[in-house]
Design a protein around this motif. Sequence first.
Motif, PDB file in Angstrom:
ATOM      1  N   GLU A 174       0.792  -1.228   0.000  1.00  0.00           N
ATOM      2  CA  GLU A 174       0.000   0.000   0.000  1.00  0.00           C
ATOM      3  C   GLU A 174       0.824   1.276   0.000  1.00  0.00           C
ATOM      4  O   GLU A 174       0.298   2.351  -0.312  1.00  0.00           O
ATOM      5  CB  GLU A 174      -0.958  -0.004   1.206  1.00  0.00           C
ATOM      6  CG  GLU A 174      -2.099  -1.007   1.102  1.00  0.00           C
ATOM      7  CD  GLU A 174      -1.708  -2.414   1.537  1.00  0.00           C
ATOM      8  OE1 GLU A 174      -2.589  -3.297   1.547  1.00  0.00           O
ATOM      9  OE2 GLU A 174      -0.507  -2.642   1.867  1.00  0.00           O
ATOM     10  N   THR A 199      -2.769   1.432  -3.881  1.00  0.00           N
ATOM     11  CA  THR A 199      -3.865   0.645  -3.332  1.00  0.00           C
ATOM     12  C   THR A 199      -4.846   0.367  -4.459  1.00  0.00           C
ATOM     13  O   THR A 199      -4.775   0.978  -5.536  1.00  0.00           O
ATOM     14  CB  THR A 199      -4.598   1.375  -2.194  1.00  0.00           C
ATOM     15  OG1 THR A 199      -5.256   2.544  -2.738  1.00  0.00           O
ATOM     16  CG2 THR A 199      -3.644   1.799  -1.089  1.00  0.00           C
ATOM     17  N   LEU A 259      -7.835   1.290  -4.465  1.00  0.00           N
ATOM     18  CA  LEU A 259      -8.557   2.550  -4.640  1.00  0.00           C
ATOM     19  C   LEU A 259      -7.777   3.533  -5.502  1.00  0.00           C
ATOM     20  O   LEU A 259      -8.291   4.052  -6.503  1.00  0.00           O
ATOM     21  CB  LEU A 259      -8.850   3.176  -3.275  1.00  0.00           C
ATOM     22  CG  LEU A 259      -9.474   4.572  -3.290  1.00  0.00           C
ATOM     23  CD1 LEU A 259     -10.861   4.526  -3.933  1.00  0.00           C
ATOM     24  CD2 LEU A 259      -9.572   5.143  -1.880  1.00  0.00           C
ATOM     25  N   THR A 260      -6.514   3.804  -5.158  1.00  0.00           N
ATOM     26  CA  THR A 260      -5.755   4.808  -5.904  1.00  0.00           C
ATOM     27  C   THR A 260      -5.425   4.325  -7.313  1.00  0.00           C
ATOM     28  O   THR A 260      -5.460   5.103  -8.271  1.00  0.00           O
ATOM     29  CB  THR A 260      -4.463   5.183  -5.166  1.00  0.00           C
ATOM     30  OG1 THR A 260      -3.625   4.020  -5.028  1.00  0.00           O
ATOM     31  CG2 THR A 260      -4.769   5.765  -3.797  1.00  0.00           C
ATOM     32  N   THR A 279      -7.102   2.128  -9.214  1.00  0.00           N
ATOM     33  CA  THR A 279      -8.258   2.075 -10.108  1.00  0.00           C
ATOM     34  C   THR A 279      -8.783   3.470 -10.427  1.00  0.00           C
ATOM     35  O   THR A 279      -9.317   3.706 -11.517  1.00  0.00           O
ATOM     36  CB  THR A 279      -9.381   1.210  -9.515  1.00  0.00           C
ATOM     37  OG1 THR A 279      -9.744   1.691  -8.209  1.00  0.00           O
ATOM     38  CG2 THR A 279      -8.941  -0.237  -9.413  1.00  0.00           C
ATOM     39  N   ARG A 280      -8.623   4.407  -9.503  1.00  0.00           N
ATOM     40  CA  ARG A 280      -8.987   5.788  -9.824  1.00  0.00           C
ATOM     41  C   ARG A 280      -8.085   6.320 -10.934  1.00  0.00           C
ATOM     42  O   ARG A 280      -8.558   6.980 -11.878  1.00  0.00           O
ATOM     43  CB  ARG A 280      -8.874   6.660  -8.577  1.00  0.00           C
ATOM     44  CG  ARG A 280      -9.301   8.111  -8.786  1.00  0.00           C
ATOM     45  CD  ARG A 280      -9.253   8.875  -7.474  1.00  0.00           C
ATOM     46  NE  ARG A 280      -7.922   8.827  -6.882  1.00  0.00           N
ATOM     47  CZ  ARG A 280      -7.643   9.201  -5.636  1.00  0.00           C
ATOM     48  NH1 ARG A 280      -8.611   9.622  -4.835  1.00  0.00           N
ATOM     49  NH2 ARG A 280      -6.403   9.131  -5.168  1.00  0.00           N
ATOM     50  N   LEU A 319     -12.284  -5.354  -2.771  1.00  0.00           N
ATOM     51  CA  LEU A 319     -11.707  -4.015  -2.721  1.00  0.00           C
ATOM     52  C   LEU A 319     -12.009  -3.239  -3.998  1.00  0.00           C
ATOM     53  O   LEU A 319     -12.264  -2.036  -3.954  1.00  0.00           O
ATOM     54  CB  LEU A 319     -10.193  -4.112  -2.505  1.00  0.00           C
ATOM     55  CG  LEU A 319      -9.731  -4.575  -1.120  1.00  0.00           C
ATOM     56  CD1 LEU A 319      -8.238  -4.907  -1.137  1.00  0.00           C
ATOM     57  CD2 LEU A 319     -10.029  -3.517  -0.069  1.00  0.00           C
ATOM     58  N   GLU A 351     -15.662  -2.119  -3.898  1.00  0.00           N
ATOM     59  CA  GLU A 351     -15.850  -1.035  -2.944  1.00  0.00           C
ATOM     60  C   GLU A 351     -15.323   0.287  -3.501  1.00  0.00           C
ATOM     61  O   GLU A 351     -15.918   1.335  -3.284  1.00  0.00           O
ATOM     62  CB  GLU A 351     -15.153  -1.366  -1.628  1.00  0.00           C
ATOM     63  CG  GLU A 351     -15.829  -2.479  -0.846  1.00  0.00           C
ATOM     64  CD  GLU A 351     -15.023  -2.899   0.374  1.00  0.00           C
ATOM     65  OE1 GLU A 351     -13.884  -2.398   0.544  1.00  0.00           O
ATOM     66  OE2 GLU A 351     -15.532  -3.733   1.157  1.00  0.00           O
ATOM     67  N   ALA A 352     -14.218   0.236  -4.225  1.00  0.00           N
ATOM     68  CA  ALA A 352     -13.655   1.454  -4.820  1.00  0.00           C
ATOM     69  C   ALA A 352     -14.561   1.992  -5.909  1.00  0.00           C
ATOM     70  O   ALA A 352     -14.829   3.200  -5.984  1.00  0.00           O
ATOM     71  CB  ALA A 352     -12.256   1.170  -5.359  1.00  0.00           C
ATOM     72  N   TRP A 391     -14.245   2.379  -9.181  1.00  0.00           N
ATOM     73  CA  TRP A 391     -13.757   3.165 -10.323  1.00  0.00           C
ATOM     74  C   TRP A 391     -13.723   2.366 -11.618  1.00  0.00           C
ATOM     75  O   TRP A 391     -14.015   2.899 -12.687  1.00  0.00           O
ATOM     76  CB  TRP A 391     -12.360   3.718 -10.020  1.00  0.00           C
ATOM     77  CG  TRP A 391     -12.350   4.719  -8.918  1.00  0.00           C
ATOM     78  CD1 TRP A 391     -11.902   4.529  -7.644  1.00  0.00           C
ATOM     79  CD2 TRP A 391     -12.834   6.066  -8.964  1.00  0.00           C
ATOM     80  NE1 TRP A 391     -12.060   5.674  -6.896  1.00  0.00           N
ATOM     81  CE2 TRP A 391     -12.635   6.644  -7.687  1.00  0.00           C
ATOM     82  CE3 TRP A 391     -13.404   6.857  -9.959  1.00  0.00           C
ATOM     83  CZ2 TRP A 391     -12.984   7.947  -7.380  1.00  0.00           C
ATOM     84  CZ3 TRP A 391     -13.758   8.163  -9.662  1.00  0.00           C
ATOM     85  CH2 TRP A 391     -13.547   8.696  -8.387  1.00  0.00           C
TER      86      TRP A 391
END
Length: 436
Positions: free
Chosen positions: A68, A72, A74-75, A77-78, A110, A113-114, A116
């Motif tokens: 991480e 992550t 989240l970051t 896939t964004r 994950l 949840e993200a 993107w």
Amino acid sequence: MTAHLLTGVRPYGEDPADVLTADGRIAAIGPDAAAQAPAGTVRHDLDGLVALPGLVDIHTHLRQPGGESAETVLTGTRAAAVGGYTAVFAMANTTPVQDSAGVVEQVLRLGREAGWVDVHPVGAVSAGLEGRHLSDMGAMAHSAARVRVFSDDGRCVADPVLMRRALEYVKAFDGVIAQHAQDPRLTEGSQMHEGAVSAELGLRGWPAVAEESVIARDVLLAGHVGSRLHVCHLSTAGSVDIIRWAKARGIDVTAEVTPHHLLLTDELARSYSPLYKVNPPLRTAADVEAVRAALADGTIDVVGTDHAPHPLESKDCEWAAGAFGMTGLETALSVLIETMVAPGRMTWRDLARVMSSAPARIGRLTDQGQGLEVGAPANITVVDPGVRRTVDPRAQWTRSANTPYAGMELPGQVVATFLHGRPTVLAGEPVAREEA
């Protein structure tokens, strides 16, 4: 779900048309699309911009779990959404390794949840990436993640017996083995491409034959057992020749090339900046020309970013201590425009094939890469090809800054991305789920 009307876009860079999305699918394309728009439809004026099916990356490192500090889910896939992607395949070299149903389902969760992009975990071929025993591929294939792509990427499946067994095993569920072609003995301690530049710089060379010999072995194995093989990040002219030979004989092999191997050469190592240190290494101008030609004629099937984020300390150091890898999700489309579309080597439809439909087909996705057609899932990328922008690592959305394109001017800007009819990027900026 809110309906959206994209006015004046040019699907595949062709004639302008309005595109209506509703209930997560493309509801209409053409002059009557506006008339079919239901009440509450959100209008997006995108006159003259190019519309493409959402991009699919067959080769992404999201680092989570365990890495991480670099990225992550989240970051990463964004960043992918900002780059025009609507689906990515997340490689298995995490900590713990994605070698069991539990870990791939964690990555799947994950990703959901993200929100993107669609995240499809790649399963490891060998337990722990150790190259000794097969992982529990069957459990991963039948898990909620429905894994169909298996790879020890970052490491080569060097044992020919293990590789054969893996190719045989995945036939039961129409899987594919994605090989990182690197003979470990021939590349021990290697730092860059073996050639004139490595000799001048005094850096241990990484011979082209280390890649080519593994590809040659594996296409023969795939042909022998009648299984699917995918070659990751092909980088040499000799590798192109082997893939072309294998396809001519009906062997079920596909191959990918990275954006950086389409644009950059080993001459950049003269800077001694680890930003240009990557696996496989940047090759010669002749190799770059060979992979461009192979992508244009279909010998190479797809473009995979091999997005490999690293924390600052892994790249802000001397060359020998630097980590291998480059980021690429936010720049891949621009590099393809620069190297293939702008020079006329590929059309926008060709680009959609190598960056959307072909990777979706290889990964056996049914709701991605379906094209811009009425009834297809509304995964859409809108790009302004007339913009030229200077790459600024500080302005990117990935957590890591190890882009090899820093300071370079590249064409194209993703203006909007739609994932199953929901905007994830508008006006070039990420859109939070609650704002969509």
